[in-house]
Design an enzyme around this catalytic site. Structure first.
Site, PDB file in Angstrom:
ATOM      1  N   LYS B  96       0.874  -1.178   0.000  1.00 29.24           N
ATOM      2  CA  LYS B  96       0.000   0.000   0.000  1.00 29.24           C
ATOM      3  C   LYS B  96       0.902   1.216   0.000  1.00 29.24           C
ATOM      4  CE  LYS B  96      -3.177   2.734   2.787  1.00 29.24           C
ATOM      5  NZ  LYS B  96      -4.123   2.790   3.926  1.00 29.24           N
ATOM      6  N   GLY B 157      -9.070   8.794   8.969  1.00 27.63           N
ATOM      7  CA  GLY B 157      -9.548   8.900  10.343  1.00 27.63           C
ATOM      8  C   GLY B 157     -10.638   9.915  10.575  1.00 27.63           C
ATOM      9  N   ALA B 184      -9.877   4.984   3.368  1.00 23.91           N
ATOM     10  CA  ALA B 184      -9.792   6.128   4.285  1.00 23.91           C
ATOM     11  C   ALA B 184     -11.027   7.016   4.263  1.00 23.91           C
ATOM     12  CB  ALA B 184      -8.567   6.985   3.972  1.00 23.91           C
ATOM     13  N   ASN B 206     -10.000   1.427   8.872  1.00 21.07           N
ATOM     14  CA  ASN B 206      -9.298   1.131  10.113  1.00 21.07           C
ATOM     15  C   ASN B 206      -9.952   1.861  11.289  1.00 21.07           C
ATOM     16  OD1 ASN B 206      -7.468   0.887  12.263  1.00 21.07           O
ATOM     17  ND2 ASN B 206      -5.679   1.046  10.964  1.00 21.07           N
ATOM     18  N   THR B 207      -9.881   3.197  11.276  1.00 18.36           N
ATOM     19  CA  THR B 207     -10.354   3.974  12.430  1.00 18.36           C
ATOM     20  C   THR B 207     -11.816   3.709  12.759  1.00 18.36           C
ATOM     21  OG1 THR B 207      -8.782   5.696  11.825  1.00 18.36           O
ATOM     22  CG2 THR B 207     -10.517   6.314  13.370  1.00 18.36           C
TER      23      THR B 207
END
Lengths: 70, 260, 260, 70, 260, 260, 70, 70
Positions: B96, B157, B184, B206-207
């Protein structure tokens, strides 16, 4: 001789009969057997080749391991 | 039909990040719940304390293909060295590619991205560039040899969802044969579903999971909607209408309906 | 935790309409795929030809609680007679109270709705009013004895999603203890997920499934997102941010990161 | 006598010894045994009570069955 | 306070394009109504027929600073030669730098834009780059010597308004001292007002006026809102609230108000 | 063309509230700047201190038609008595009918609104009902004799703009011959412009001006955009496109354009 | 000699006593006095310098004027 | 006699030769000439009619004036 490991300079006795190789250094650092990758002066060294890399004064070694990432 | 990268068949179209979980256990539970197609990881310096080893012991057990990232890189050289170290340690060609162009939005640098992608593709990597939603950038990355593109939905995030659905739709229309992943900025399952409904191939987050009140449950929720959003795209969504149209037919209505 | 109405535990928070499917088989497959908590039905005149019987034979096999509607009613009396016929035939107290206030948007008539709800509640029905998203109307329906409210997302069959999320959020905030269902106007799984993420108790839809390219697959997709959206709500979503925040930590970065 | 069934007027012979009841009418209409509900002059008649409802000239009967609905 | 470019004070913060009007008269009337700060023009081949002269005779009469564009250029060299011809003919250093990166969206090419901007700035031009809303691109253009940036609202002529207000707000925050102009994609006065309310310095449009039912009236309308939007920005807008707050005070209410 | 109510020609399509200004002077300056078509006022108890007189002395000087409101009323009787007192004191038949249905959103009560409107229309008032955006409610108010409807954009003082543009557009379509005014919830000139672009006849606001950093300048800004938005509606806006269309024609391009 | 004007090749008699200059060519093209800019083999020629530019076989001239633009 | 003015009860001497009328009360309250409207027991009293309204014990008077409003 001085070798920088992960940014920390460290002193090693120079031994001209048996010059220090990367494998021995990693052994001294107690990271052999860990899931790591190693760069010698910015070049990535394949796992199998550690013993073939002989270190000299001023070399820089980077040892990295997996970390959480997004 | 499952998504494949190179010859690897992925078990899910949800790719999951491993950072920022309240505890290693929670991380492990989140991965179990998500059964992601890829898990993203990063690199740190290691010493005899072996901090990185504990983390790795959690991840390797899952037998899920690893997607190492170049997070935190600001220069092309950083990114390339990181990629090579990652390939050596994880024994994967997948990378990535993340090159920060701005420290506040952590937005990708379109210019360095193209140069780095060229070099890494030449070195035999399978490059997954984390990019903006710029169409011309996408074309350059494809010209640089990328078969996978990962435009952002919103800043990393931020949990804002999709700042520019128009641009994302356009990318899908213009690159029907590339693997497109929104990476993202997603915050809610509805965001992930919307991405998949547009025909994107996968979602990376992720977040939204790691910082949720209950990460494992949230991980499972995202896994479900990604699957469902994909199914809905393939099944064919209805087109929005300006006006209403009765669902219940108005035939053979009993007499009291005529009493108007 | 499952949703219950009166003492009946529902197997899903997705309620599915039975109208407008390309064929009876497709309808049956869609119900199998969705496993809905309730299925909505209507009434027609019957004669020896027994048209209604074939339809019923499909539905009854599923053993899913029936929600009869009063679709097509323009007056309070129509709605009440239809409700009573429905109770007699389906042996259920549940009634989706639908009184058309405008023939183009098929929007509910807030005024007749309140009167009819009062009468039906007095007659022992469990009234599920199909309503607009008006807060004052909601208060009046609750005063009229309704424990369940079904505000619209958008006009029936429009597939527009949520025309006024602000109003829906407000209803959820103001009636934390009532069962709130978004009924009508949804077109995509992402819409249904958004509804559940707001904390609504269930979603009722029909056209988005019946008119989809592949209704059974779409039915399954909606079932999944409704479950996932609910889980996400309970798990606790992250709050959207104006700015970015790195997911990958920036600790112990190798030397090439300092070469800036 | 005239009875309107689902909006269609229909003629039935009036029989004063045995007045027509709702059950017999539904039988003649061949809907007995079907999943139906019946209204007699606007009043819903419970399944069990069909035979107790005697019809007279001008009565209106509605017979409904389940239909697809949203 | 008026906007100035170099030492020229502009009479308005609305910049107007001259293309696509139903007739030369309508164009002239639109300019009269808009009293724009700049008018954009382009270049064509000329011969003794003097087609270009008639157009110029309309424009020059208004004595409004000219902003020549490089519309239709796909390469850096095209753009530079066009700019030099424009400087020679119009005797101005101003150039709207436009390099097409995609023929369907007519979106700017971020990569060629930066190179061309560097060269033109070195040649003493005042470069107004027509760009995407990418922050890193903006930084590069500023590094290349640009004091004015013209991000798009949406694709040229689309009339969609602002596809990504978040990105535009960010540009304004990050470049408080640069002249920021939203160029392209606006369709309605409300779009232009929104741009000015964000603190942008000016708006450039063409199609929204030229293709309006009545271009001169539309031109006047845009001129007004641009002025008003700027005034509103300087005056300080109220912040949106989640909840209501009474405007009419509830003091000293007559007795019938206590009869509750 | 100017807007007229009954036989009174209004000088503007902006109606301005008089509450919540930092000082009487600022209020006066704001009115001077806005030159509104109507100014809204309310009623308070009076005694020899004559508090209300000072306020009135500011307002009456402007010679602008007065629109008294029934702000703060929760019951039909309150509203009617307030209306009658207002007619007696201001010698006008105009009344802004406001009956609060919820104390947190200050939203109008659709049910009481209809009853009160019937009574007031019967008493010869010209009723301007402050209402939600519900179509059926609108029909009932028209049946009750209202020729003017004032749906909200968002809750009073929230500055959110338009919570449900779909519903507002629908009202405009369905009541082409009624005077439609968006009242409450607007925060920025772009909101007011959007309302006028939809074809609404006027805009009523208060907080967006009174609580602005500089109310007189904001008042002037709103006055301009309301005028401009109306002009744009009459001039005919372009329709938004999915794709781009070049404004600058691509004819007779010089040779360097062929060097591709 | 051949000179390409706005993409169209055109023949001009070569006159070695009085070689053709750009000004004369523009005069023949009847564009003198117009609001134009001229490029000679890709180089922009300032208005004042037309007479100093002598043309030779194969030269390319571009003549442009203002046009509507967005 | 007791009269409630804007919610405040107030005592007035009852005078049976010249009973108190609304105009006199407003005069005593010093609001005559002001921009006001007045309600007597809930009924709005036109400006001109104040003198015709005679007050009795228990009456309620409301006096209102313009106020800022949205």
């Amino acid at each position: 001789m001085k070798i920088t490991i992960n940014g920390q300079p460290k002193d090693f006795p120079a031994n001209f009969e048996a010059p220090l190789n990367l494998y021995d250094l990693l052994a001294q650092e107690e990271v052999i057997g860990m899931m790591i990758a190693v760069a010698h002066n910015g070049n990535v060294i394949p796992k199998g080749n550690y013993a073939q890399i002989f270190l000299k004064d001023g070399d820089a070694i980077e040892i990295v391991a997996p970390m959480q990432g997004g | 039909m499952s998504l494949s990268i190179n010859t690897t068949i992925l078990q899910s179209r949800l790719f999951l990040g491993t950072a920022g979980y309240p505890s290693p256990d929670t991380l492990a539970q989140a991965i179990s719940a998500a059964k992601p197609g890829l898990v993203t990881v990063s690199l740190r310096r290691e010493n005899k304390a072996g901090k990185g080893q504990d983390f790795w012991n959690i991840i390797k057990g899952f037998n899920i293909p690893i997607l190492p990232n170049t997070a935190g890189c600001h220069s092309i050289n950083e990114a390339i060295t990181t990629a090579e170290m990652a390939r050596e340690i994880f024994e994967t060609d997948l990378i990535k590619l993340e090159i920060i162009g701005d420290d506040y939005t952590l937005q990708p640098d379109p210019f360095k991205l193209v140069e780095a992608a060229e070099i890494l593709n030449a070195k035999g990597f399978t490059v997954l560039p984390y990019m903006t939603d710029d169409l011309v950038l996408a074309e350059k990355l494809v010209d640089a040899g990328c078969d996978i593109l990962m435009p952002w939905g919103a800043p990393i995030g931020s949990g804002r969802g999709l700042n520019n659905p128009y641009a994302l739709k356009l990318l899908r229309d213009r690159f029907p044969d590339k693997i497109l992943v929104v990476d993202a900025g997603l915050g809610a399952p509805s965001h992930a579903s919307a991405v998949m409904e547009m025909g994107f191939d996968a979602v990376l987050l992720n977040t939204a999971v790691a910082k949720a009140g209950d990460p494992p449950i949230m991980a499972g929720a995202f896994a479900k909607v990604v699957e469902a959003g994909r199914a809905a795209y393939l099944a064919g969504l209805i087109a929005p209408q300006e006006t209403a149209s009765a669902s219940t037919p108005l035939i053979d209505k009993p007499i009291w309906h005529q009493k108007l």
